[in-house]
Scaffold this motif. Structure first.
Motif, PDB file in Angstrom:
ATOM      1  N   CYS A 190     106.880  42.558 -60.114  1.00 27.78           N
ATOM      2  CA  CYS A 190     107.015  42.392 -61.559  1.00 27.78           C
ATOM      3  C   CYS A 190     106.370  41.076 -61.994  1.00 27.78           C
ATOM      4  O   CYS A 190     105.713  41.013 -63.031  1.00 27.78           O
ATOM      5  CB  CYS A 190     108.486  42.429 -61.956  1.00 27.78           C
ATOM      6  N   ALA A 191     106.537  40.023 -61.196  1.00 27.12           N
ATOM      7  CA  ALA A 191     105.934  38.731 -61.529  1.00 27.12           C
ATOM      8  C   ALA A 191     104.409  38.840 -61.538  1.00 27.12           C
ATOM      9  O   ALA A 191     103.748  38.286 -62.420  1.00 27.12           O
ATOM     10  CB  ALA A 191     106.393  37.659 -60.538  1.00 27.12           C
ATOM     11  N   LEU A 192     103.844  39.569 -60.570  1.00 25.41           N
ATOM     12  CA  LEU A 192     102.384  39.753 -60.536  1.00 25.41           C
ATOM     13  C   LEU A 192     101.896  40.504 -61.767  1.00 25.41           C
ATOM     14  O   LEU A 192     100.894  40.124 -62.376  1.00 25.41           O
ATOM     15  CB  LEU A 192     101.971  40.505 -59.274  1.00 25.41           C
ATOM     16  N   LEU A 193     102.605  41.559 -62.138  1.00 24.95           N
ATOM     17  CA  LEU A 193     102.203  42.314 -63.337  1.00 24.95           C
ATOM     18  C   LEU A 193     102.330  41.455 -64.590  1.00 24.95           C
ATOM     19  O   LEU A 193     101.499  41.531 -65.495  1.00 24.95           O
ATOM     20  CB  LEU A 193     103.040  43.591 -63.463  1.00 24.95           C
ATOM     21  N   THR A 194     103.355  40.614 -64.632  1.00 22.93           N
ATOM     22  CA  THR A 194     103.521  39.708 -65.767  1.00 22.93           C
ATOM     23  C   THR A 194     102.350  38.739 -65.839  1.00 22.93           C
ATOM     24  O   THR A 194     101.798  38.484 -66.916  1.00 22.93           O
ATOM     25  CB  THR A 194     104.851  38.936 -65.651  1.00 22.93           C
ATOM     26  N   LEU A 195     101.932  38.202 -64.687  1.00 27.75           N
ATOM     27  CA  LEU A 195     100.790  37.287 -64.673  1.00 27.75           C
ATOM     28  C   LEU A 195      99.501  37.984 -65.098  1.00 27.75           C
ATOM     29  O   LEU A 195      98.695  37.410 -65.836  1.00 27.75           O
ATOM     30  CB  LEU A 195     100.625  36.673 -63.286  1.00 27.75           C
ATOM     31  N   LEU A 196      99.307  39.221 -64.653  1.00 28.43           N
ATOM     32  CA  LEU A 196      98.104  39.961 -65.056  1.00 28.43           C
ATOM     33  C   LEU A 196      98.103  40.187 -66.569  1.00 28.43           C
ATOM     34  O   LEU A 196      97.068  40.063 -67.227  1.00 28.43           O
ATOM     35  CB  LEU A 196      98.011  41.287 -64.302  1.00 28.43           C
ATOM     36  N   ASP A 197      99.270  40.491 -67.117  1.00 24.84           N
ATOM     37  CA  ASP A 197      99.371  40.685 -68.562  1.00 24.84           C
ATOM     38  C   ASP A 197      99.096  39.371 -69.302  1.00 24.84           C
ATOM     39  O   ASP A 197      98.365  39.345 -70.288  1.00 24.84           O
ATOM     40  CB  ASP A 197     100.754  41.224 -68.921  1.00 24.84           C
ATOM     41  N   GLN A 198      99.677  38.279 -68.812  1.00 26.45           N
ATOM     42  CA  GLN A 198      99.440  36.977 -69.434  1.00 26.45           C
ATOM     43  C   GLN A 198      97.972  36.567 -69.317  1.00 26.45           C
ATOM     44  O   GLN A 198      97.426  35.907 -70.195  1.00 26.45           O
ATOM     45  CB  GLN A 198     100.345  35.918 -68.797  1.00 26.45           C
ATOM     46  N   VAL A 207      89.268  40.719 -69.332  1.00 27.23           N
ATOM     47  CA  VAL A 207      90.446  41.492 -69.731  1.00 27.23           C
ATOM     48  C   VAL A 207      90.405  42.874 -69.078  1.00 27.23           C
ATOM     49  O   VAL A 207      91.406  43.357 -68.559  1.00 27.23           O
ATOM     50  CB  VAL A 207      90.546  41.595 -71.271  1.00 27.23           C
ATOM     51  N   ALA A 208      89.244  43.514 -69.088  1.00 24.60           N
ATOM     52  CA  ALA A 208      89.097  44.822 -68.445  1.00 24.60           C
ATOM     53  C   ALA A 208      89.375  44.718 -66.941  1.00 24.60           C
ATOM     54  O   ALA A 208      90.009  45.601 -66.358  1.00 24.60           O
ATOM     55  CB  ALA A 208      87.701  45.387 -68.700  1.00 24.60           C
ATOM     56  N   LEU A 209      88.926  43.639 -66.324  1.00 19.81           N
ATOM     57  CA  LEU A 209      89.183  43.419 -64.901  1.00 19.81           C
ATOM     58  C   LEU A 209      90.679  43.277 -64.632  1.00 19.81           C
ATOM     59  O   LEU A 209      91.214  43.877 -63.698  1.00 19.81           O
ATOM     60  CB  LEU A 209      88.445  42.163 -64.424  1.00 19.81           C
ATOM     61  N   LEU A 210      91.374  42.520 -65.466  1.00 15.56           N
ATOM     62  CA  LEU A 210      92.813  42.335 -65.281  1.00 15.56           C
ATOM     63  C   LEU A 210      93.572  43.627 -65.553  1.00 15.56           C
ATOM     64  O   LEU A 210      94.563  43.926 -64.873  1.00 15.56           O
ATOM     65  CB  LEU A 210      93.312  41.200 -66.181  1.00 15.56           C
ATOM     66  N   ASP A 211      93.115  44.418 -66.523  1.00 14.44           N
ATOM     67  CA  ASP A 211      93.724  45.724 -66.766  1.00 14.44           C
ATOM     68  C   ASP A 211      93.562  46.625 -65.551  1.00 14.44           C
ATOM     69  O   ASP A 211      94.508  47.311 -65.142  1.00 14.44           O
ATOM     70  CB  ASP A 211      93.097  46.401 -67.991  1.00 14.44           C
ATOM     71  N   LEU A 212      92.364  46.635 -64.967  1.00 16.00           N
ATOM     72  CA  LEU A 212      92.113  47.437 -63.776  1.00 16.00           C
ATOM     73  C   LEU A 212      92.962  46.948 -62.610  1.00 16.00           C
ATOM     74  O   LEU A 212      93.524  47.748 -61.866  1.00 16.00           O
ATOM     75  CB  LEU A 212      90.628  47.396 -63.412  1.00 16.00           C
ATOM     76  N   ALA A 213      93.095  45.634 -62.464  1.00 21.02           N
ATOM     77  CA  ALA A 213      93.926  45.080 -61.397  1.00 21.02           C
ATOM     78  C   ALA A 213      95.371  45.542 -61.548  1.00 21.02           C
ATOM     79  O   ALA A 213      96.012  45.943 -60.567  1.00 21.02           O
ATOM     80  CB  ALA A 213      93.844  43.553 -61.411  1.00 21.02           C
ATOM     81  N   ALA A 214      95.891  45.510 -62.772  1.00 15.88           N
ATOM     82  CA  ALA A 214      97.272  45.954 -63.011  1.00 15.88           C
ATOM     83  C   ALA A 214      97.423  47.439 -62.725  1.00 15.88           C
ATOM     84  O   ALA A 214      98.409  47.876 -62.126  1.00 15.88           O
ATOM     85  CB  ALA A 214      97.676  45.632 -64.448  1.00 15.88           C
ATOM     86  N   GLU A 215      96.434  48.225 -63.142  1.00 15.84           N
ATOM     87  CA  GLU A 215      96.479  49.669 -62.899  1.00 15.84           C
ATOM     88  C   GLU A 215      96.471  49.973 -61.401  1.00 15.84           C
ATOM     89  O   GLU A 215      97.280  50.765 -60.911  1.00 15.84           O
ATOM     90  CB  GLU A 215      95.289  50.329 -63.580  1.00 15.84           C
ATOM     91  N   GLN A 216      95.565  49.331 -60.669  1.00 12.32           N
ATOM     92  CA  GLN A 216      95.498  49.559 -59.229  1.00 12.32           C
ATOM     93  C   GLN A 216      96.766  49.086 -58.541  1.00 12.32           C
ATOM     94  O   GLN A 216      97.256  49.724 -57.612  1.00 12.32           O
ATOM     95  CB  GLN A 216      94.285  48.833 -58.639  1.00 12.32           C
ATOM     96  N   PHE A 217      97.302  47.964 -58.985  1.00 14.80           N
ATOM     97  CA  PHE A 217      98.504  47.414 -58.377  1.00 14.80           C
ATOM     98  C   PHE A 217      99.692  48.343 -58.568  1.00 14.80           C
ATOM     99  O   PHE A 217     100.462  48.573 -57.645  1.00 14.80           O
ATOM    100  CB  PHE A 217      98.788  46.034 -58.959  1.00 14.80           C
TER     101      PHE A 217
END
Length: 141
Positions: free
Chosen positions: A29-37, A121-131
């Motif tokens: 959850c912390a990783l997803l929060t960081l990706l969102d931030q 932003v697209a890269l971070l969205d993809l990272a969150a999706e893959q994660f």
């Protein structure tokens, strides 16, 4: 039973409020929060390398400034959080790494850091999706 090393006051989070939560669950959850931030940071022209370091400290300061609602690991776990965050973003940028020690990560991240904020932003969205595909959220009641 020992008290969890994690502190999270986010009442709406299905991960953090799950009765089955453990340290790894809340770390995700912390990783997803960081990706969102990171999406907001990219929009504010904060460089990607700055975002990819001191994630635990960033979450701690964010919770202090805004109030509860952000999962913050203990200081001893911040280095692990930073390494995982770098790996997640590097994988989204095209690196199929098996460890955070892979020497290609720095090169991939340096290339990603030169992208426009929209592409970051697209890269971070993809990272969150893959994660989230790799680590499924626990079911909530």
């Amino acid at each position: 039973m020992t008290e969890s090393a994690w502190t999270c006051d986010y009442d709406a989070c299905p991960i953090c409020t799950s009765p089955e939560r453990d340290e790894m669950t809340v770390l995700r959850c912390a990783l997803l929060t960081l990706l969102d931030q990171g999406r907001w940071m990219a929009g504010d022209d904060i460089p990607l390398p700055d975002f990819l370091s001191a994630g635990g400290d960033y979450l701690s300061r964010l919770r202090s400034a805004v109030g509860g609602g952000f999962p913050v690991p203990t200081a001893e776990q911040w280095a692990w959080l930073d390494a995982e965050l770098r790996l997640v973003v590097a994988r989204a940028a095209g690196l199929d790494a098996v460890s955070t020690l892979d020497p290609r990560i720095d090169k991939v991240l340096a290339t990603a850091a030169r992208r426009t904020s929209r592409r970051q932003v697209a890269l971070l969205d993809l990272a969150a999706e893959q994660f989230t595909e790799l680590y499924r959220r626990p079911r909530t009641a």
